[in-house]
Scaffold this motif. Structure first.
Motif, PDB file in Angstrom:
ATOM      1  N   MET A   1       0.826  -1.195   0.000  1.00 32.72           N
ATOM      2  CA  MET A   1       0.000   0.000   0.000  1.00 32.72           C
ATOM      3  C   MET A   1       0.865   1.251   0.000  1.00 32.72           C
ATOM      4  N   GLU A   2       1.952   1.140   0.730  1.00 24.87           N
ATOM      5  CA  GLU A   2       2.840   2.282   0.802  1.00 24.87           C
ATOM      6  C   GLU A   2       3.461   2.562  -0.573  1.00 24.87           C
ATOM      7  N   ARG A   7       3.830   5.951  -5.266  1.00 31.17           N
ATOM      8  CA  ARG A   7       3.650   6.101  -6.723  1.00 31.17           C
ATOM      9  C   ARG A   7       2.687   7.251  -7.038  1.00 31.17           C
ATOM     10  N   ILE A   8       1.622   7.353  -6.268  1.00 31.31           N
ATOM     11  CA  ILE A   8       0.661   8.452  -6.455  1.00 31.31           C
ATOM     12  C   ILE A   8       1.345   9.795  -6.192  1.00 31.31           C
TER      13      ILE A   8
END
Length: 103
Positions: A1-2, A7-8
């Motif tokens: 998730m990290e 990436r976002i």
């Protein structure tokens, strides 16, 4: 998730960078807009001056042609008058004398 969040964030940073570059490019174009306008004006004036010179040359040529035609017509009339004078001068002189003296 990290990794997804990272990436976002990277994509957001790249997006912001692209937006900033586009904004800077826009400001650069706006800063040079007056230069572009001046260059367009210069080109327009040069084309206008060239067209005016072309019209001036055409008018001069037409004027010279007309003057040559007028001179030609004048010389033709002059030659005709001279011919008439040489042909009829004695007769005209005799008529003038006849009218003045009254014979």
């Amino acid at each position: 998730m990290e990794k997804i969040i990272q990436r976002i964030i990277e994509l957001d940073n790249k997006g912001q960078q692209l937006v900033q570059e586009a904004h800077e490019k826009r400001l650069e174009v706006l800063a040079h807009m007056n230069d572009y306008k001046q260059e367009l004006l210069k080109q327009y004036l040069e084309r206008s001056e060239n067209r005016v010179e072309l019209f001036r040359e055409q008018a001069q040529s037409e004027k010279e042609d007309q003057l040559a035609q007028v001179r030609k017509d004048f010389e033709t009339q002059r030659a005709q008058l001279r011919e008439n004078y040489l042909k009829n001068s004695e007769q005209w002189i005799a008529q003038i004398v006849e009218r003045c003296i009254g014979r």
